[in-house]
Motif scaffolding. Structure first.
Motif, mmCIF file in Angstrom:
data_model
loop_
_atom_site.group_PDB
_atom_site.id
_atom_site.type_symbol
_atom_site.label_atom_id
_atom_site.label_comp_id
_atom_site.label_asym_id
_atom_site.label_seq_id
_atom_site.Cartn_x
_atom_site.Cartn_y
_atom_site.Cartn_z
ATOM 1 N N ARG A 1 0.656 -1.254 0.054
ATOM 2 C CA ARG A 1 0.007 -0.193 -0.058
ATOM 3 C C ARG A 1 0.931 1.347 0.014
ATOM 4 O O ARG A 1 0.158 2.412 0.080
ATOM 5 N N GLN A 2 2.181 1.075 -0.286
ATOM 6 C CA GLN A 2 3.155 2.382 -0.087
ATOM 7 C C GLN A 2 2.804 3.122 -1.583
ATOM 8 O O GLN A 2 2.554 2.500 -2.647
ATOM 9 N N GLY A 3 2.719 4.207 -1.481
ATOM 10 C CA GLY A 3 2.441 5.251 -2.627
ATOM 11 C C GLY A 3 3.709 5.474 -3.444
ATOM 12 O O GLY A 3 4.896 5.255 -2.746
ATOM 13 N N PHE A 4 3.676 6.078 -4.495
ATOM 14 C CA PHE A 4 4.805 6.260 -5.618
ATOM 15 C C PHE A 4 4.363 7.228 -6.354
ATOM 16 O O PHE A 4 3.280 7.465 -6.751
ATOM 17 N N TRP A 5 5.670 8.015 -6.921
ATOM 18 C CA TRP A 5 5.802 8.719 -8.469
ATOM 19 C C TRP A 5 6.302 7.785 -9.428
ATOM 20 O O TRP A 5 7.329 7.103 -9.059
ATOM 21 N N HIS A 6 5.813 7.561 -10.393
ATOM 22 C CA HIS A 6 6.267 6.705 -11.498
ATOM 23 C C HIS A 6 6.577 7.579 -12.649
ATOM 24 O O HIS A 6 5.681 7.991 -13.397
ATOM 25 N N LEU A 7 7.849 7.722 -13.146
ATOM 26 C CA LEU A 7 8.075 8.208 -14.374
ATOM 27 C C LEU A 7 7.868 7.421 -15.521
ATOM 28 O O LEU A 7 8.369 6.721 -15.586
ATOM 29 N N ASP A 8 6.721 8.042 -16.195
ATOM 30 C CA ASP A 8 6.019 6.855 -17.150
ATOM 31 C C ASP A 8 6.628 7.371 -18.520
ATOM 32 O O ASP A 8 6.814 6.502 -19.415
ATOM 33 N N LYS A 9 6.947 8.529 -18.520
ATOM 34 C CA LYS A 9 7.308 9.031 -20.124
ATOM 35 C C LYS A 9 8.424 10.277 -19.687
ATOM 36 O O LYS A 9 7.992 10.950 -19.102
#
Length: 176
Positions: free
Chosen positions: A28-36
């Motif tokens: 359940r940890q949140g994240f920032w995902h660099l998608d592009k």
């Protein structure tokens, strides 16, 4: 003075905590995902997916992007960074926990088919989260995929058959 947009993009990304990227989080940890990422020395764009199971933390993550841009723009002495946040998915857990009937129905269907239910939070966005937010509580059902979102993602025919049998059983049970 020339300012390389690619370097500004790298600097922006480096302001985000490295330990809050998808590969460094779980459950359940949140994240920032660099998608592009795309760019030239004149212009660069970063596209992120933000996920969090906690709505307050989710909103805080969005605010952090704006705060980083504001600070960097002040440091640069000119507004070079623009943040455009568009909500796409919300966590459906806060809605489903108030009405577990759809989850219980899916679980019952699976048990009647001798399929062991594995109930766990989904870390990504799904159609179910959109449908749930529109008012129809819709838990995610398995599809049996392995190596999800990777080059070697696959699903076996046996598991796909179990998936459609589960869906038919849910329809049958809901009509009783």
């Amino acid at each position: 003075m020339m300012v390389n947009a690619g370097q500004v993009a790298i600097d922006f990304h480096n302001h985000l905590p490295a330990d809050e990227r998808p590969e460094n989080t779980e459950g359940r940890q949140g994240f920032w995902h660099l998608d592009k990422i795309a760019g030239t020395p004149e212009e660069a764009q970063l596209h992120y997916i933000i996920r969090d199971h906690d709505r307050e933390h989710f909103e805080s993550r969005k605010d952090k992007l704006i705060q980083i841009a504001d600070k960097m723009n002040r440091d640069l002495g000119v507004d070079r960074i623009v943040v455009d946040v568009q909500d796409q998915y919300y966590n459906m857990g806060d809605i489903l926990e108030k009405d577990m009937w759809p989850v219980d129905l899916a679980k019952k269907a699976m048990l009647e088919l001798n399929i062991k239910p594995v109930i766990e939070p989904v870390r990504g966005g799904t159609d179910g989260s959109i449908i749930t937010r529109l008012g129809l509580p819709t838990p995610n059902l398995f599809a049996g995929g392995e190596n999800m979102h990777g080059r070697y993602e696959y699903v076996s025919l046996d598991v796909m058959e179990q998936a459609w049998q589960t869906i038919l059983k849910i329809v049958e049970l809901s009509n009783q």
